[in-house]
Structures are given as structure tokens and as C-alpha cells.
Scaffold this active site. Structure first.
Site, PDB file in Angstrom:
ATOM      1  N   TYR A  24      27.684  58.703  68.036  1.00 53.93           N
ATOM      2  CA  TYR A  24      26.616  59.278  67.226  1.00 53.93           C
ATOM      3  C   TYR A  24      27.169  60.181  66.141  1.00 53.93           C
ATOM      4  O   TYR A  24      26.928  61.378  66.104  1.00 53.93           O
ATOM      5  CB  TYR A  24      25.661  60.042  68.139  1.00 53.93           C
ATOM      6  N   HIS A  73      17.541  53.547  71.605  1.00 54.35           N
ATOM      7  CA  HIS A  73      18.754  54.350  71.806  1.00 54.35           C
ATOM      8  C   HIS A  73      19.298  54.120  73.213  1.00 54.35           C
ATOM      9  O   HIS A  73      20.512  54.131  73.439  1.00 54.35           O
ATOM     10  CB  HIS A  73      18.467  55.839  71.612  1.00 54.35           C
TER      11      HIS A  73
HETATM   12 ZN   LIG Z   1      17.172  58.083  66.606  1.00 53.91          ZN
HETATM   13 ZN   LIG Z   2      28.465  62.737  69.262  1.00 55.63          ZN
END
Ligand SMILES: [Zn+2]
Ligand SMILES: [Zn+2]
Length: 353
Positions: A188, A177
Site C-alpha cells: 500500500y 481490498h
Molecule cells: Zn481503498
Molecule cells: Zn504500507
């Protein structure tokens, strides 16, 4: 659309998705309830922290290593929630008496070395970012996460989940990440978020296979099998080989991952399915690895990873991966047949749409 306290480029990425913990909480698992409450608190606090992270990565360069050389720092939270307080082991220190401290130190070293030696990337930011690892976080905290510039690991409740630092694929997943954050910054949320999750799963399993010298056919392709406690031994958080089959039990519920676009999750949970729809590209990566080997597939995916952009969707991802394969095939790094293999693998999961 933007939700739940993560900025566009920096996310708090938990290894156990909330929808699983919510199911556990409904089944009276106290540790899950407490961990969910803790995560909510941290998200709120997080909003302030982001100002620190952007542009001030020097903050993380906590010392010891020479400039540009990534040093590990493992901190022991001793069951509390303060981060970076008691340093238990730093780069070059002898083994600590604490198994969890040593596991975090060793596995983060394996991940860092893989990126450096195999992919020629100098830590997460390619500039030798220090690796900050906080272990024994909270009381029976049932999660682990990457927080923009450091990692945090709970001890688990010892029944459903064991210690979160005890898993190479979990640490590989979380640190990847960080790489995504410093490269494409995939948002995300929705498909770009599922790609963010996908890439973390890809390098989580790839690094594990590399470390254990496993072939694609030998490997279990599971994420989080090592952190399952005695109650749920044999289950895992995700399966790249067979998405949707990693877990099925009363406490966690059933694995919701699809392995084909026809079952794409369109609901709102999990930031519109970031840990759910990642099953679709995950399956494609598995299929490619079985044909050309995980090591070659990982080289292609890593090249693609650096040429993605924050809002990329699945269709665009397929294009970027094929372009990466073409480039590496022309350079002689992967066989030319890899291109057809990749097209077939994505076709098998219904991509491009
Ligand atoms: Zn993750
Ligand atoms: Zn977000």
C-alpha cells in the site's frame, strides 16, 4: 519505503483519503478533525492486531455458517468504538429495524454473490471467509475502512458525508481490498499501492453496474457519490471516467487525480499518491469497458489480479493485464480484439512508460 502503520500485506484502507479530511479540518469541519484523530489512534492500535490476522483467519469465522460458507455478521457500534459487540443481524436473520444495518447486510451480500457467481471466488479469501461489518461506528465518524478481516462504517456528519454503509460501490471497494490482501497483497505504497486502490475502484463500480444492470455507457463511473451529504450532492470521491473532476469545493479541495502519466503525482502525501495515481489505470479500465463492456473487462482484470505480485508497478501491471486478455481470448471468453483495445487504452494514459 514503508509508512504509516500498515504492514506489507494488510492495510487499513480508508475510503476517504486523509488528504481530503485534512483539507476539511483546515476549513473548520469538526467531524473531519475528530475522524482524523480517531484514524491515527486506530493505526497505532493496529500494529498489535496484525499478529492476530496473519494466519489466524479462523478468528473471523465467527460461527453460524457451515464451514467454507461465508456468513454475514453486522454489528451495531451504537456510536462507540468497540467492534463486534452488539450483533444486529447475522446471515439468514430477518430484516432489522435499522436501515443502516440492512444496507450493510444487503450490499455486502451483493458483493459476495458477485464474486461467487461471476468470478467463482468464495468470499474474499476464496475459502468462505465470514463478512464482519461494524456500523454506526463513532460519533459522526466520516469514513469507512477495511481492516484486514472486517469492515467499519461511520455515520458521517450528515452534512458533508452521509452514512458510509449506504453505498454499494464503497462496500465493493472495501471488500475488494480483502481480495487483494488474499491474492497479490499489493503493497500500500507508491505504484503498487495505487494499483491496490485501482482494483478496489474497478470492482466497486463493476459490481454496482452489474447490480443495477447498467452498461458502461449508462453508468456514472463515480466512487462515493452516494455518501455525499446534502452540502456536496452531485460530487463524489473519484471519477473513473474523468479522473480529477470528482470534486472541487472549498471543504474538500480539488480532486488531484491525474488521467495520464504526464501528470503522475510524485509527492509524499497519501502514501505517495495511492488514491491519486490510481486515476491513471482507472481511466484505462473505463476506456476498455466502453469498447468491450464492463463485464468482459472485469473478467480480464480479475484474472490479472490473481497473477500480480506485491511490488508490481504500472508497467508490470500492463503486461499482466495483456497476458490475462490473451489467455481469456484463447479460451473464447473475451474477443481477440480485446488485446488491441487494452494496449490502446493504456497507451492513451501514457503506459507503458
Ligand atoms: Zn481503498
Ligand atoms: Zn504500507
Amino acid at each position: 519505503m514503508h509508512k504509516k502503520g500498515c504492514s506489507k500485506s494488510v492495510c487499513q484502507c480508508f475510503i476517504v483519503p486523509n488528504y481530503i479530511l485534512e483539507n476539511m479540518a483546515l476549513n473548520d469541519v469538526e467531524a473531519a478533525r475528530v475522524s482524523l484523530a480517531k484514524s491515527r489512534q486506530m493505526r497505532r492500535r493496529r500494529i498489535f492486531k496484525e499478529y492476530d490476522i496473519k494466519g489466524v483467519t479462523a478468528l473471523t469465522d465467527a460461527g453460524s455458517g457451515r464451514h467454507g460458507e461465508s456468513a454475514r455478521h453486522v454489528y451495531d457500534c451504537k456510536g462507540g468504538t468497540k467492534l463486534r459487540v452488539n450483533e444486529a443481524r447475522k446471515e439468514g436473520d430477518r430484516s432489522s429495524g435499522d436501515h443502516v444495518v440492512n444496507q450493510a447486510y444487503d450490499y455486502s451480500g451483493v458483493v459476495r454473490d458477485y464474486f461467487k457467481e461471476v468470478l467463482h471466488r468464495n468470499s474474499m479469501d476464496n475459502e468462505g471467509l465470514d463478512l464482519i461489518l461494524n456500523v454506526h461506528y463513532g460519533n459522526k465518524f466520516t469514513n469507512a475502512y477495511w481492516d484486514g478481516d472486517e469492515m467499519v462504517f461511520g455515520d458521517g456528519d450528515g452534512i458533508i458525508f452521509s452514512n458510509f454503509a449506504d453505498s454499494l460501490d464503497v462496500i465493493g471497494h472495501e471488500l475488494t481490498h480483502g481480495v487483494t490482501q488474499f491474492t497479490s497483497g499489493l503493497e500500500y505504497e507508491g505504484q503498487s499501492g495505487a494499483l491496490n486502490e485501482h482494483l478496489s475502484d474497478v470492482f466497486g463500480v463493476t459490481i454496482k453496474q452489474y447490480h443495477l444492470k447498467q452498461t458502461a455507457a449508462d453508468a456514472d463511473w463515480l466512487i462515493g457519490a452516494d455518501i455525499m451529504g446534502p452540502t456536496l450532492k452531485g460530487q463524489a470521491l473519484r471519477s473513473m471516467k474523468a479522473p480529477g473532476t470528482a470534486f472541487d469545493n472549498k471543504l474538500m479541495g480539488k480532486d488531484l487525480q491525474p488521467d495520464h502519466m504526464r501528470n503522475f503525482y510524485k509527492g509524499e502525501r497519501d502514501n505517495h499518491g495511492v488514491h491519486i495515481n490510481s486515476g491513471i489505470p482507472n481511466k484505462a479500465f473505463y476506456l476498455v469497458s466502453m469498447e468491450i463492456g464492463t463485464d468482459k473487462a472485469a473478467l480480464i482484470w480479475f484474472d490479472a489480479m490473481q497473477n500480480l505480485f506485491a511490488t508490481a508497478n504500472f508497467n508490470q501491471f500492463v503486461q499482466v493485464v495483456i497476458k490475462a486478455a490473451q489467455k481469456l481470448a484463447d479460451g473464447g471468453t473475451v474477443p481477440h480484439t480485446a488485446i488491441k483495445t487494452i494496449e490502446d487504452a493504456f497507451k492513451a494514459v501514457g503506459l507503458p512508460e
